[in-house]
Design a protein around this motif. Structure first.
Motif, mmCIF file in Angstrom:
data_model
loop_
_atom_site.group_PDB
_atom_site.id
_atom_site.type_symbol
_atom_site.label_atom_id
_atom_site.label_comp_id
_atom_site.label_asym_id
_atom_site.label_seq_id
_atom_site.Cartn_x
_atom_site.Cartn_y
_atom_site.Cartn_z
ATOM 1 N N GLU A 216 45.859 20.891 -36.944
ATOM 2 C CA GLU A 216 44.885 19.797 -36.959
ATOM 3 C C GLU A 216 45.396 18.613 -36.129
ATOM 4 O OE1 GLU A 216 43.175 16.866 -40.390
ATOM 5 O OE2 GLU A 216 43.374 18.985 -40.900
ATOM 6 N N LEU A 217 46.648 18.254 -36.331
ATOM 7 C CA LEU A 217 47.250 17.155 -35.588
ATOM 8 C C LEU A 217 47.290 17.477 -34.094
ATOM 9 C CD1 LEU A 217 48.627 14.424 -35.619
ATOM 10 C CD2 LEU A 217 50.767 15.588 -36.126
ATOM 11 N N SER A 218 47.634 18.688 -33.762
ATOM 12 C CA SER A 218 47.673 19.105 -32.359
ATOM 13 C C SER A 218 46.288 18.946 -31.713
ATOM 14 C CB SER A 218 48.139 20.553 -32.264
ATOM 15 O OG SER A 218 48.152 20.970 -30.925
ATOM 16 N N ARG A 219 45.255 19.369 -32.416
ATOM 17 C CA ARG A 219 43.891 19.228 -31.877
ATOM 18 C C ARG A 219 43.521 17.760 -31.697
ATOM 19 N NH1 ARG A 219 43.420 23.561 -35.198
ATOM 20 N NH2 ARG A 219 42.660 22.351 -36.953
ATOM 21 N N ILE A 220 43.894 16.900 -32.651
ATOM 22 C CA ILE A 220 43.581 15.471 -32.561
ATOM 23 C C ILE A 220 44.269 14.855 -31.342
ATOM 24 C CG2 ILE A 220 43.981 13.213 -33.657
ATOM 25 C CD1 ILE A 220 43.615 14.715 -36.389
ATOM 26 N N VAL A 221 45.554 15.140 -31.182
ATOM 27 C CA VAL A 221 46.320 14.572 -30.069
ATOM 28 C C VAL A 221 45.778 15.075 -28.736
ATOM 29 C CG1 VAL A 221 48.596 14.549 -28.956
ATOM 30 C CG2 VAL A 221 48.403 14.124 -31.419
ATOM 31 N N MET A 222 45.508 16.382 -28.633
ATOM 32 C CA MET A 222 45.000 16.933 -27.369
ATOM 33 C C MET A 222 43.614 16.380 -27.044
ATOM 34 S SD MET A 222 47.510 18.393 -26.165
ATOM 35 C CE MET A 222 46.720 18.938 -24.671
ATOM 36 N N LYS A 223 42.798 16.163 -28.058
ATOM 37 C CA LYS A 223 41.479 15.576 -27.825
ATOM 38 C C LYS A 223 41.631 14.170 -27.248
ATOM 39 C CE LYS A 223 37.117 14.558 -30.122
ATOM 40 N NZ LYS A 223 36.378 14.568 -31.398
ATOM 41 N N ARG A 224 42.583 13.424 -27.770
ATOM 42 C CA ARG A 224 42.844 12.069 -27.278
ATOM 43 C C ARG A 224 43.337 12.122 -25.832
ATOM 44 N NH1 ARG A 224 45.143 7.257 -29.327
ATOM 45 N NH2 ARG A 224 45.311 5.891 -27.541
ATOM 46 N N PHE A 225 44.286 13.027 -25.544
ATOM 47 C CA PHE A 225 44.783 13.164 -24.168
ATOM 48 C C PHE A 225 43.658 13.542 -23.210
ATOM 49 C CE2 PHE A 225 49.328 14.198 -25.636
ATOM 50 C CZ PHE A 225 49.749 12.910 -25.409
ATOM 51 N N ARG A 226 42.795 14.488 -23.630
ATOM 52 C CA ARG A 226 41.681 14.898 -22.769
ATOM 53 C C ARG A 226 40.750 13.735 -22.478
ATOM 54 N NH1 ARG A 226 42.073 19.660 -25.603
ATOM 55 N NH2 ARG A 226 40.570 18.988 -27.163
ATOM 56 N N ALA A 227 40.443 12.933 -23.498
ATOM 57 C CA ALA A 227 39.552 11.785 -23.314
ATOM 58 C C ALA A 227 40.171 10.792 -22.328
ATOM 59 C CB ALA A 227 39.261 11.118 -24.651
ATOM 60 N N ASP A 228 41.467 10.510 -22.501
ATOM 61 C CA ASP A 228 42.145 9.586 -21.591
ATOM 62 C C ASP A 228 42.180 10.151 -20.177
ATOM 63 O OD1 ASP A 228 42.543 7.917 -23.726
ATOM 64 O OD2 ASP A 228 44.716 8.201 -23.835
ATOM 65 N N ARG A 229 42.501 11.437 -20.057
ATOM 66 C CA ARG A 229 42.582 12.096 -18.751
ATOM 67 C C ARG A 229 41.218 12.060 -18.064
ATOM 68 N NH1 ARG A 229 42.828 17.625 -19.948
ATOM 69 N NH2 ARG A 229 40.614 17.518 -19.612
ATOM 70 N N ASP A 230 40.173 12.386 -18.819
ATOM 71 C CA ASP A 230 38.829 12.380 -18.251
ATOM 72 C C ASP A 230 38.413 10.979 -17.808
ATOM 73 O OD1 ASP A 230 38.737 15.090 -18.752
ATOM 74 O OD2 ASP A 230 37.386 14.920 -20.483
ATOM 75 N N SER A 231 38.806 9.953 -18.578
ATOM 76 C CA SER A 231 38.417 8.582 -18.232
ATOM 77 C C SER A 231 39.085 8.121 -16.934
ATOM 78 C CB SER A 231 38.742 7.616 -19.371
ATOM 79 O OG SER A 231 40.129 7.396 -19.453
ATOM 80 N N MET A 232 40.236 8.707 -16.599
ATOM 81 C CA MET A 232 40.897 8.331 -15.349
ATOM 82 C C MET A 232 40.549 9.285 -14.212
ATOM 83 S SD MET A 232 44.909 9.196 -16.143
ATOM 84 C CE MET A 232 44.982 8.706 -17.845
ATOM 85 N N GLY A 233 39.690 10.267 -14.480
ATOM 86 C CA GLY A 233 39.239 11.176 -13.439
ATOM 87 C C GLY A 233 40.225 12.266 -13.080
ATOM 88 N N MET A 234 41.139 12.565 -13.991
ATOM 89 C CA MET A 234 42.138 13.597 -13.725
ATOM 90 C C MET A 234 41.678 14.917 -14.328
ATOM 91 S SD MET A 234 46.144 13.805 -14.858
ATOM 92 C CE MET A 234 46.598 12.300 -14.061
ATOM 93 N N LYS A 235 41.645 15.946 -13.514
ATOM 94 C CA LYS A 235 41.269 17.270 -14.012
ATOM 95 C C LYS A 235 42.447 17.905 -14.743
ATOM 96 C CE LYS A 235 37.742 18.168 -10.540
ATOM 97 N NZ LYS A 235 37.597 16.778 -10.135
ATOM 98 N N GLU A 236 42.162 18.776 -15.692
ATOM 99 C CA GLU A 236 43.192 19.417 -16.518
ATOM 100 C C GLU A 236 44.278 20.078 -15.678
ATOM 101 O OE1 GLU A 236 45.578 21.244 -19.325
ATOM 102 O OE2 GLU A 236 44.223 19.541 -19.528
ATOM 103 N N GLY A 237 43.898 20.813 -14.664
ATOM 104 C CA GLY A 237 44.874 21.552 -13.878
ATOM 105 C C GLY A 237 45.805 20.677 -13.062
ATOM 106 N N TYR A 238 45.486 19.395 -12.926
ATOM 107 C CA TYR A 238 46.288 18.515 -12.092
ATOM 108 C C TYR A 238 47.557 18.026 -12.789
ATOM 109 C CZ TYR A 238 42.107 17.907 -9.103
ATOM 110 O OH TYR A 238 41.025 18.098 -8.291
ATOM 111 N N ARG A 239 47.528 17.918 -14.104
ATOM 112 C CA ARG A 239 48.616 17.224 -14.793
ATOM 113 C C ARG A 239 49.967 17.911 -14.616
ATOM 114 N NH1 ARG A 239 49.718 19.025 -20.163
ATOM 115 N NH2 ARG A 239 48.245 20.653 -20.740
ATOM 116 N N HIS A 240 49.994 19.248 -14.614
ATOM 117 C CA HIS A 240 51.271 19.948 -14.427
ATOM 118 C C HIS A 240 51.841 19.676 -13.033
ATOM 119 C CE1 HIS A 240 50.772 22.092 -18.157
ATOM 120 N NE2 HIS A 240 49.594 22.522 -17.769
#
Length: 149
Positions: A20-44
């Motif tokens: 549950e905690l993992s899903r909450i944290v990842m949801k937060r990271f995705r929201a932040d990433r999306d707000s800055m225009g960064m695609k998932e595959g770019y972060r690595h």
């Protein structure tokens, strides 16, 4: 007082809470990433590029990110079109391409790091430093139990 099966099922296990905690944290990271225009595959790729002064050879990015060569190539093409990276062919070896973050890429990386720090601060906000150390020690033990993975 006797505990019923329904009561037992209602109590979440540590494993369930971790998920549950993992899903909450990842949801937060995705929201932040999306707000800055960064695609998932770019972060690595950006993470790898931000930990060197000299850029990186495209093949090194493949080996360090554990992404496939075609995935890295396609992602870098998109990132280049978006002005996040620039690719430079090695003058001594035309087969080798070095990749560098642009200023826009560095800005995105700094925003990603700030987001991670903010989430981490929130993550630990309700526990003491001693509890943080205990949690890290427990998580390391659990991780080490999966050493073959």
């Amino acid at each position: 007082m006797k505990t019923t099966n329904a009561d037992a099922r209602a109590e979440k296990t540590a494993y369930m809470l971790f998920g549950e905690l993992s899903r909450i944290v990842m949801k937060r990271f995705r929201a932040d990433r999306d707000s800055m225009g960064m695609k998932e595959g770019y972060r690595h790729i950006m993470y790898h590029l931000s930990h060197g002064d000299d850029g990186a050879a495209q093949q090194v990015i493949v080996s360090h990110t554990h992404l496939s060569a075609p995935t890295v190539s396609v992602s870098l093409g998109r990132m280049e079109r978006e002005g996040i990276v620039r690719r430079v062919t090695d003058e001594n070896d035309q087969r080798s391409v070095h990749v560098f973050l642009t200023e826009k890429g560095w800005e995105m990386e700094r925003a990603r790091r700030k987001s991670m720090c903010d989430v981490e601060r929130e993550f630990y906000s309700n526990i003491t430093e001693e509890e943080q150390e205990q949690l890290r020690a427990i998580l390391k033990k659990i991780r080490d139990g999966f050493a073959g993975v």
